[in-house]
Scaffold this active site. Structure first.
Site, PDB file in Angstrom:
ATOM      1  N   CYS A  85       2.409  -1.301  -3.363  1.00 30.05           N
ATOM      2  CA  CYS A  85       2.442  -0.750  -4.726  1.00 30.05           C
ATOM      3  C   CYS A  85       2.198  -1.845  -5.786  1.00 30.05           C
ATOM      4  O   CYS A  85       1.080  -2.326  -5.883  1.00 30.05           O
ATOM      5  CB  CYS A  85       3.745   0.018  -4.927  1.00 30.05           C
ATOM      6  SG  CYS A  85       3.569   1.267  -6.194  1.00 30.05           S
ATOM      7  N   HIS A 178       5.158   3.000  -0.558  1.00 24.34           N
ATOM      8  CA  HIS A 178       6.314   2.168  -0.178  1.00 24.34           C
ATOM      9  C   HIS A 178       6.797   2.458   1.248  1.00 24.34           C
ATOM     10  O   HIS A 178       7.713   3.268   1.409  1.00 24.34           O
ATOM     11  CB  HIS A 178       7.476   2.463  -1.126  1.00 24.34           C
ATOM     12  CG  HIS A 178       7.292   1.932  -2.496  1.00 24.34           C
ATOM     13  ND1 HIS A 178       7.701   0.666  -2.873  1.00 24.34           N
ATOM     14  CD2 HIS A 178       6.752   2.495  -3.590  1.00 24.34           C
ATOM     15  CE1 HIS A 178       7.417   0.482  -4.149  1.00 24.34           C
ATOM     16  NE2 HIS A 178       6.837   1.572  -4.604  1.00 24.34           N
ATOM     17  N   GLU A 180       8.634   0.723   3.077  1.00 24.76           N
ATOM     18  CA  GLU A 180      10.007   0.196   3.222  1.00 24.76           C
ATOM     19  C   GLU A 180      11.057   1.227   2.807  1.00 24.76           C
ATOM     20  O   GLU A 180      12.206   1.140   3.231  1.00 24.76           O
ATOM     21  CB  GLU A 180      10.157  -1.114   2.428  1.00 24.76           C
ATOM     22  CG  GLU A 180      10.215  -1.022   0.916  1.00 24.76           C
ATOM     23  CD  GLU A 180       8.879  -0.740   0.223  1.00 24.76           C
ATOM     24  OE1 GLU A 180       7.856  -0.551   0.917  1.00 24.76           O
ATOM     25  OE2 GLU A 180       8.868  -0.685  -1.024  1.00 24.76           O
TER      26      GLU A 180
HETATM   27  N1  GLN Z   1       3.529   1.253 -11.645  1.00 21.80           N
HETATM   28  C1  GLN Z   1       4.033   0.005 -11.199  1.00 21.80           C
HETATM   29  C2  GLN Z   1       3.186  -1.142 -11.734  1.00 21.80           C
HETATM   30  O1  GLN Z   1       2.194  -0.948 -12.292  1.00 21.80           O
HETATM   31  C3  GLN Z   1       4.079  -0.066  -9.682  1.00 21.80           C
HETATM   32  C4  GLN Z   1       5.107   0.903  -9.167  1.00 21.80           C
HETATM   33  C5  GLN Z   1       5.727   0.516  -7.877  1.00 21.80           C
HETATM   34  O2  GLN Z   1       5.645  -0.639  -7.405  1.00 21.80           O
HETATM   35  N2  GLN Z   1       6.411   1.466  -7.323  1.00 21.80           N
HETATM   36  O3  GLN Z   1       3.525  -2.262 -11.568  1.00 21.80           O
END
Ligand code: GLN
Length: 202
Positions: A85, A178, A180
């Site tokens: 992410c 994610h 994890e």
């Molecule tokens: N939207 C977040 C960002 O731009 C990422 C979200 C996440 O890691 N769950 O950093």
């Protein structure tokens, strides 16, 4: 903090911000030793690194202040990095938000928060092809990025809604979701255990 596992690798988890503790739990499940990384010097001890989810604008700020950019790019030259992410956003070549300064480890372009806001977070089943076989896993997307462009150096290992969500470039993996949070060990096992065994065999 260092956690000792049976597997002969030491994996760093960037612990500046975000859900790094969940990644440490996954590494524990795999009996892989881990160390929380808060200073660039600590990268000298690791055989690979996780960049967790969190907030990429904050990570940009904290990584810049602590002087992580060059050491992380150097590490990427010979050690595997898994980004989830916000971690994927940080590994990208370009990001559609000038507040984020990515590392340029994966030849992809990403659009932050492209799946919507926190209330639009979701978990779904996802087919993933690693090692020539397909597994179905639960994938949780939280204000997830979309991978909007992929260069030929990058392999797409899974798609959701016709969008790439798992990408591999050489030794590195980037995930838009994610693993994890759902106890999915497959990706950590693949890049930190299976690939390590392969390169150290014979
Ligand atoms: N939207 C977040 C960002 O731009 C990422 C979200 C996440 O890691 N769950 O950093």
């Amino acid at each position: 903090m260092v956690r000792k596992g049976r597997c002969p690798v030491m994996i760093g988890v960037l612990a500046l911000q975000g859900d790094y503790e969940k990644h440490i739990q996954i590494l524990d499940m795999l009996k892989i030793s881990s160390i929380e990384i808060r200073y660039p010097k600590e990268l000298e001890k690791v055989d690979g690194l996780v960049i967790p989810g969190g907030e990429s604008t904050t990570m940009t700020d904290l990584m810049g202040r602590a002087g992580f950019y060059e050491p992380l790019r150097l590490l990427a030259g010979n050690k595997p990095i898994l980004g989830t992410c916000a971690g994927l956003i940080m590994m990208a070549k370009s990001v559609c938000d000038s507040r984020v300064k990515p590392l340029g480890i994966l030849d992809v372009e990403v659009d932050r928060n492209a799946y919507g806001r926190q209330v639009h977070s979701f978990t779904d089943q996802l087919p993933v092809s690693l090692n020539g076989k397909t597994d179905f896993i639960s994938a949780t997307f939280i204000r997830a990025p979309k991978i909007t462009k992929v260069e030929s150096s990058v392999k797409i290992l899974s798609e959701y809604d016709s969008q790439p969500v798992v990408v591999r470039q050489g030794r590195h993996l980037g995930l838009a979701f994610h693993p994890e949070l759902d106890g999915v060990t497959l990706f950590h096992e693949f890049i930190f255990k299976k690939q390590f065994e392969k390169t150290h065999a014979a």
